[in-house]
Structures are given as C-alpha cells and as structure tokens.
Design a protein around this motif. Structure first.
Motif, PDB file in Angstrom:
ATOM      1  N   ARG A 152       0.851  -1.186   0.000  1.00 24.36           N
ATOM      2  CA  ARG A 152       0.000   0.000   0.000  1.00 24.36           C
ATOM      3  C   ARG A 152       0.883   1.229   0.000  1.00 24.36           C
ATOM      4  O   ARG A 152       2.086   1.147   0.205  1.00 24.36           O
ATOM      5  CB  ARG A 152      -0.978  -0.018   1.165  1.00 24.36           C
ATOM      6  CG  ARG A 152      -0.371  -0.044   2.521  1.00 24.36           C
ATOM      7  CD  ARG A 152      -1.431  -0.146   3.633  1.00 24.36           C
ATOM      8  NE  ARG A 152      -0.778  -0.253   4.902  1.00 24.36           N
ATOM      9  CZ  ARG A 152      -0.302   0.778   5.607  1.00 24.36           C
ATOM     10  NH1 ARG A 152      -0.431   1.998   5.158  1.00 24.36           N
ATOM     11  NH2 ARG A 152       0.306   0.581   6.755  1.00 24.36           N
ATOM     12  N   GLY A 153       0.276   2.385  -0.227  1.00 22.79           N
ATOM     13  CA  GLY A 153       1.043   3.616  -0.315  1.00 22.79           C
ATOM     14  C   GLY A 153       1.920   3.594  -1.554  1.00 22.79           C
ATOM     15  O   GLY A 153       1.457   3.252  -2.647  1.00 22.79           O
ATOM     16  N   GLN A 154       3.184   3.903  -1.403  1.00 22.05           N
ATOM     17  CA  GLN A 154       4.102   3.899  -2.538  1.00 22.05           C
ATOM     18  C   GLN A 154       4.343   2.501  -3.096  1.00 22.05           C
ATOM     19  O   GLN A 154       4.847   2.357  -4.208  1.00 22.05           O
ATOM     20  CB  GLN A 154       5.436   4.535  -2.135  1.00 22.05           C
ATOM     21  CG  GLN A 154       5.320   6.014  -1.863  1.00 22.05           C
ATOM     22  CD  GLN A 154       6.659   6.623  -1.554  1.00 22.05           C
ATOM     23  OE1 GLN A 154       7.601   6.504  -2.335  1.00 22.05           O
ATOM     24  NE2 GLN A 154       6.759   7.287  -0.405  1.00 22.05           N
ATOM     25  N   PHE A 155       3.968   1.468  -2.336  1.00 15.09           N
ATOM     26  CA  PHE A 155       4.153   0.089  -2.789  1.00 15.09           C
ATOM     27  C   PHE A 155       2.840  -0.555  -3.251  1.00 15.09           C
ATOM     28  O   PHE A 155       2.727  -1.780  -3.329  1.00 15.09           O
ATOM     29  CB  PHE A 155       4.782  -0.760  -1.691  1.00 15.09           C
ATOM     30  CG  PHE A 155       6.175  -0.307  -1.343  1.00 15.09           C
ATOM     31  CD1 PHE A 155       7.184  -0.327  -2.293  1.00 15.09           C
ATOM     32  CD2 PHE A 155       6.478   0.146  -0.077  1.00 15.09           C
ATOM     33  CE1 PHE A 155       8.470   0.083  -1.990  1.00 15.09           C
ATOM     34  CE2 PHE A 155       7.757   0.564   0.252  1.00 15.09           C
ATOM     35  CZ  PHE A 155       8.756   0.530  -0.705  1.00 15.09           C
ATOM     36  N   ARG A 156       1.846   0.255  -3.574  1.00 15.30           N
ATOM     37  CA  ARG A 156       0.574  -0.264  -4.078  1.00 15.30           C
ATOM     38  C   ARG A 156       0.852  -1.113  -5.317  1.00 15.30           C
ATOM     39  O   ARG A 156       1.631  -0.738  -6.178  1.00 15.30           O
ATOM     40  CB  ARG A 156      -0.342   0.911  -4.422  1.00 15.30           C
ATOM     41  CG  ARG A 156      -1.742   0.512  -4.803  1.00 15.30           C
ATOM     42  CD  ARG A 156      -2.603   1.734  -5.048  1.00 15.30           C
ATOM     43  NE  ARG A 156      -2.730   2.507  -3.820  1.00 15.30           N
ATOM     44  CZ  ARG A 156      -2.574   3.823  -3.769  1.00 15.30           C
ATOM     45  NH1 ARG A 156      -2.278   4.507  -4.850  1.00 15.30           N
ATOM     46  NH2 ARG A 156      -2.717   4.451  -2.623  1.00 15.30           N
ATOM     47  N   MET A 157       0.219  -2.271  -5.391  1.00 11.49           N
ATOM     48  CA  MET A 157       0.362  -3.227  -6.503  1.00 11.49           C
ATOM     49  C   MET A 157       1.785  -3.794  -6.615  1.00 11.49           C
ATOM     50  O   MET A 157       2.237  -4.175  -7.680  1.00 11.49           O
ATOM     51  CB  MET A 157      -0.063  -2.594  -7.829  1.00 11.49           C
ATOM     52  CG  MET A 157      -1.522  -2.191  -7.846  1.00 11.49           C
ATOM     53  SD  MET A 157      -2.030  -1.386  -9.357  1.00 11.49           S
ATOM     54  CE  MET A 157      -1.696  -2.651 -10.569  1.00 11.49           C
ATOM     55  N   ALA A 158       2.498  -3.869  -5.499  1.00  8.53           N
ATOM     56  CA  ALA A 158       3.876  -4.355  -5.497  1.00  8.53           C
ATOM     57  C   ALA A 158       3.941  -5.864  -5.689  1.00  8.53           C
ATOM     58  O   ALA A 158       3.003  -6.595  -5.386  1.00  8.53           O
ATOM     59  CB  ALA A 158       4.556  -3.982  -4.182  1.00  8.53           C
ATOM     60  N   ARG A 159       5.060  -6.286  -6.193  1.00 10.91           N
ATOM     61  CA  ARG A 159       5.391  -7.710  -6.279  1.00 10.91           C
ATOM     62  C   ARG A 159       6.907  -7.818  -6.154  1.00 10.91           C
ATOM     63  O   ARG A 159       7.622  -6.860  -6.432  1.00 10.91           O
ATOM     64  CB  ARG A 159       4.897  -8.327  -7.576  1.00 10.91           C
ATOM     65  CG  ARG A 159       5.531  -7.767  -8.809  1.00 10.91           C
ATOM     66  CD  ARG A 159       4.843  -8.296 -10.077  1.00 10.91           C
ATOM     67  NE  ARG A 159       5.562  -7.934 -11.268  1.00 10.91           N
ATOM     68  CZ  ARG A 159       5.574  -6.746 -11.827  1.00 10.91           C
ATOM     69  NH1 ARG A 159       4.899  -5.760 -11.285  1.00 10.91           N
ATOM     70  NH2 ARG A 159       6.275  -6.517 -12.924  1.00 10.91           N
TER      71      ARG A 159
END
Length: 187
Positions: A152-159
């Motif tokens: 979430r935040g800057q890492f939204r949709m992270a993998r």
C-alpha cells in the motif's frame, strides 16, 4: 371486480421492465506509470521471550504429544508486532514494524512457517507505505526467500521477493534477528 384485477395488472406491468445494458468489466486502459524496482535492507527482531515479547502464541495445537524442546511446535499460531531496524542491534534506528502472524506448518525437524506479514514503514522515504508478504518461510535454512504479494502507499500493486538471512537465532527460546534484503517492483 375491477379492484381484484388491479393487482394482477400491476404484477404483469412490473415484468415488462426496460432492459439495461451492463458488462462485468470496464474498458482496459494502458498503464501510464513506469514500473520501478526498489531495494530495501533492514533487520527484523522477533522476540518470543522476556517481559515484552514481540511475538506471542495465540493458538496451540490440540495435542497431548508436545515437544518441550521446541519453542514453535507444529500447529502453533503466533501474532507478531516486530520492530524493523536499520541495523542488527535492537538499539539501532527503528524504521517500522512487521505486523501479522505466522503458523508453524511442518512436522519434521526442518521447521517451516507460513507467514502473513505487513511490513509497515514509519520513517524515511517510504513512511506510511507497507509491503505485504504471504509466503512459506523455512526458518532452519540460513538463506531463504519469501514472496512479496502486494503493498500500500508507494508500494501499491507491489510484487517481488525478500531474501532472508538469519543473523541471530536462540534455539532455546526462539528469539531471532533476521536480515531482510527486499526487491520490490511497483508503479
């Protein structure tokens, strides 16, 4: 008599409704943002002992066959609120917390956990952002890898993935310091 026919007429009229066009998806648009790869390095302190543990057992196996020498028996579920620090010392700068749970999921001598953890950052460039981990963690292996499944935040949709190295482990009480090298791809 006409009053008796009123209800059937209303029901008949309600059957004839205006059809509405709908679809189960919306238009797919091309991604605008370029993906970034971020590398993070920090330490996680998992403390099961003492007056203020950061991991506590919240469920235990329903078994009379317990092994007293194992601080994390098969089937045990733990809730965690572990500090994340810049260095391996507990006195080094705290940058966030690992909050979630882990389950002891192996019956053999190679202790394995299944982890759901939110690595939330409270300082620095990524303050207010977090990385979601849901993965198998074979903790008896010195070097291992866990999956990043979101954020979430800057890492939204992270993998991505986390390379975990056991920096310190007390086998009698389960306390550990883990070195995390994170590679995360995000918009």
């Amino acid at each position: 008599m006409e009053k008796g026919l009123m209800l059937p007429r209303i029901l008949l009229l309600s059957i004839f409704t205006i059809s509405v066009q709908s679809e189960y998806y919306s238009k797919t648009l091309p991604a605008v943002a370029q993906e970034k790869t971020t590398h993070l390095h920090f330490y996680l302190h998992d403390t099961l002992s003492g007056k203020t543990p950061t991991a506590i057992q919240i469920a235990s196996p329903n078994s009379t066959n317990s092994k007293d020498d194992n601080p994390i028996p098969f089937g045990a579920l733990f809730a965690i609120d572990d500090p994340l620090t810049e260095g391996p010392e507990i006195t080094s700068k705290v940058i966030g917390n690992a909050r979630g749970m882990y389950l002891s999921s192996s019956q053999d001598k190679f202790l394995t956990l299944v982890m759901y953890v939110d690595l939330g950052f409270s300082r620095g460039k990524f303050k207010g952002s977090s990385i979601s981990v849901f993965s198998r963690n074979p903790i008896t292996e010195k070097h291992r890898e866990m999956a990043v499944v979101g954020g979430r935040g800057q890492f939204r949709m992270a993998r991505g993935f986390i390379e975990v190295n056991t920096y310190y482990l007390n086998t009698s009480n389960g306390d550990a310091i883990l070195e995390y090298n994170v590679t995360v791809v995000h918009p």
